[in-house]
Design a protein around this motif. Structure first.
Motif: not given
Ligand code: SF4
Length: 627
Positions: A580-581, A583-585, A587-588, A593
């Motif tokens: 999850e993290e 993926k967030e990274y 995205k940021a 993906e």
């Protein structure tokens, strides 16, 4: 242009050609210097054939770059880069010392070295006088003798050229490991400083380049606002002095006990454990050997460095403290909890020109294979590699540096050596490696959750296991790779960021260059631009190893196993949370993906040429459309 000389020195070793080239101000505004500029130069010059370039071929270029802050901001460094023989990407590897300041005073912001000399050589620079000199008399020599000989020769040449009574030049050099293209080889500065990550000592060796000497007699480049720069230097020095008292007293060596005992994040026996309570290994036990306790790199009031010396079997042992990373990797990771033995191994590593982190990491890996009976005494050519066996580890270090016996396989670095040994033993041995993108994980574990690193830190970093440049959210976190990228491009010491007010670095770069580089502009435009190109080059990789997007942005398997001891016993990396993290990274950063910078992001960052190249040359494989 302010803060820069505006010139790079270009040395083609194959054709013995020496040129000066001007740097476009617009390029500097976008890529600053050091790691940022290295990424741009590499992309422009060899990006088009990146996947086919062997890092040891004459086509690879070695970059030695300063930044606008070098010489002004406390803690001068030099950034070394090129196509890395470890990750096949780009690593910005910085090292302390005066080299960057001397280079700027000689009139250059950096050096671009291409080709390969026919015979061993070194480059001598004294202002605009540049000569490629013979180095066969020092080829094969260890650190101490290399440095002593070169400093003498450098002094003599400066006198002969009637350059006045200058003290010795600054020197970057390699040891026997670099000469033999050991992928763990560092570029050394002074006796004990090393640019270890990336393996650029081996790139120097592949070019038959033993050393570079530089002396500059000119002033540092003019700055935009001298009054403001003076004011900011005083302010930064005062803050470093006042806020770094503990660091000054103990240096990073303080971590030797702290990270092992308090945060449970120190590698022990190839990371099988991360906690210990060996008081024999606390910094006060190392302190007994310090002969110089307040030593700093150029213009640095933090003075975190310490020098340890003692005599062993009539040999003079010298090492810098050792710092925390080497206390861990050449100590606890090998089951060694004795300061004398650790200082001895650190000194040996420096003498041979190896990276202490990458070498200690692979030694731990071999130690575990020996413990498990996967590698035997016969496989190790008679070496009994039990944990804590100083002589055995010292012997293996020498075998690696000289590529002797099993050392020849290990000299290929942890990832390649594990693949080779897996083939020989017909077993998957990669699962015992603690690395990311073929670069050793720094000595700060993530399982306890008590250190500054976390789940995605190494798995997603563009510099693999480099502990100084970790992936972190939010992107403007003081420890994030985007923050460190500022210092690697500046090119100055990131440690001092911990001591100064948050906005001081932005004021500093503006006062030096006159450019309006704000915090927002850095985190939203400049850093993502550099990082995106660096990421793409890492993914293209080749020719021997290519990383698979997403799949290879992974933690070592060991980090998913529970910690077996200490207050953080039972903790491990939760795979779901990690994913999850991650993926967030992505995205940021505006990456897909799979962790690939999207064409939209690249275009927004003005990298249209990168998009075009990826579409045409590799059928868009690395773009969102077909990935
Ligand atoms: S903080 Fe330490 S490592 Fe950094 S420049 Fe100063 S003395 Fe060197």
């Amino acid at each position: 242009m302010y803060g820069y000389t505006g010139k790079l020195l270009e040395v083609d070793l194959s054709n013995k050609k020496i040129n000066e080239i001007k740097i476009d101000e617009e390029i500097l505004k976008q890529y600053i210097g050091g790691r940022g500029l290295a990424v741009k130069i590499l992309w422009d010059r060899i990006g088009i054939k990146w996947d086919s370039i062997n890092p040891f071929s004459p086509e690879n270029i070695l970059l030695i770059l300063t930044g606008p802050l070098t010489g002004f901001f406390p803690g001068g460094r030099i950034c070394i880069s090129g196509k890395s023989p470890q990750s096949n990407g780009v690593v910005g590897s910085t090292v302390g010392g005066e080299f960057g300041i001397e280079l700027k005073c000689a009139g250059y912001d950096g050096i671009i070295i291409s080709g390969k000399a026919e015979t061993p050589c070194y480059i001598f620079i004294s202002d605009s006088y540049v000569e490629i000199k013979r180095a066969s008399h020092i080829w094969g020599k260890g650190g101490k003798e290399t440095l002593k000989t070169l400093l003498n020769e450098g002094r003599m040449m400066l006198q002969k050229n009637k350059l006045g009574k200058w003290r010795e030049p600054a020197v970057l050099y390699i040891g026997p490991a670099g000469e033999r293209k050991v992928r763990l080889a560092a570029v050394m500065s002074k006796l004990t400083h090393a640019a270890g990550y990336g393996g650029y000592g081996a790139v120097m060796g592949s070019k038959n380049l033993k050393a570079i000497l530089v002396k500059g007699t000119g002033p540092l480049p003019e700055v935009f606002n001298i009054e403001e720069v003076n004011k900011l230097i005083k302010c930064a020095c005062k803050e470093c002095y006042e806020n770094q008292a503990l660091f000054r007293q103990w240096g990073t060596g303080y971590g030797g006990y702290y990270f092992g005992n308090v945060t449970s994040s120190e590698p022990i026996k190839n990371w099988q454990e991360e906690w210990h309570e060996e008081k024999s290994y606390s910094v006060t036990q190392f302190e007994r050997f310090w002969v110089k306790r307040y030593w700093g790199d150029f213009g640095c009031p933090t003075t975190c460095l310490k020098i340890s010396t003692f005599k062993m079997n009539s040999e003079n042992i010298v090492s810098d403290n050792p710092d925390y990373e080497l206390q861990a990797y050449l100590g606890t990771n090998l089951g060694i909890f004795n300061p004398v033995e650790n200082i001895y191994l650190s000194s040996l590593i420096d003498e041979l020109g190896l990276c202490g982190i990458n070498t200690g990491n692979i030694l731990g890996f071999v130690g575990e294979l020996y413990e498990k009976g996967i590698l035997t005494k016969e496989d190790l050519d008679g070496v009994e590699l039990t944990w804590g066996n100083l002589n055995a580890f010292a012997l293996l270090i020498k075998k690696i540096a000289y590529r002797e016996d099993i050392g020849d396989i290990l000299a290929e670095g942890i990832y390649r050596a594990a693949l080779k040994l897996s083939e020989i033993k017909k077993k998957d041995l990669l699962k015992y490696t603690v690395q990311s993108k073929a670069i050793a994980i720094g000595a700060h574990g993530v399982r306890s959750g008590l250190d500054y690193t976390d789940k995605i830190s190494y798995a997603c970093s563009t510099q693999g296991g480099d502990h100084t440049s970790v992936a972190k959210l939010p992107l403007d976190h003081p420890n994030s790779e985007l923050t460190v990228l500022f210092y690697d491009s500046g090119v100055v010491c990131w440690f001092n960021d911990w001591a100064i007010q948050k906005d001081l670095k932005w004021k500093f770069i503006k006062a030096v260059t006159g450019w309006d580089i704000t915090e927002k502009k850095w985190y939203e435009e400049l850093a993502p631009r550099i990082l995106s190109i660096q990421r793409i080059l890492l993914l293209i990789g080749g020719p021997d190893i290519k990383w698979i997007p997403l799949k290879d942005d992974e933690n070592p398997q060991r980090f998913y196993e529970p910690l077996p001891s200490g207050p953080a016993k039972g903790r491990y990396v939760d795979r779901k949370k990690f994913e999850e993290e991650r993926k967030e990274y992505y995205k940021a950063l505006g990456w897909s993906e799979k962790g690939i910078p999207t064409s939209e992001t690249l275009m927004k960052l003005g990298l249209n040429d990168v998009v075009q190249f990826l579409k045409q040359k590799i059928n868009g494989f690395y773009l969102d459309s077909t990935s």
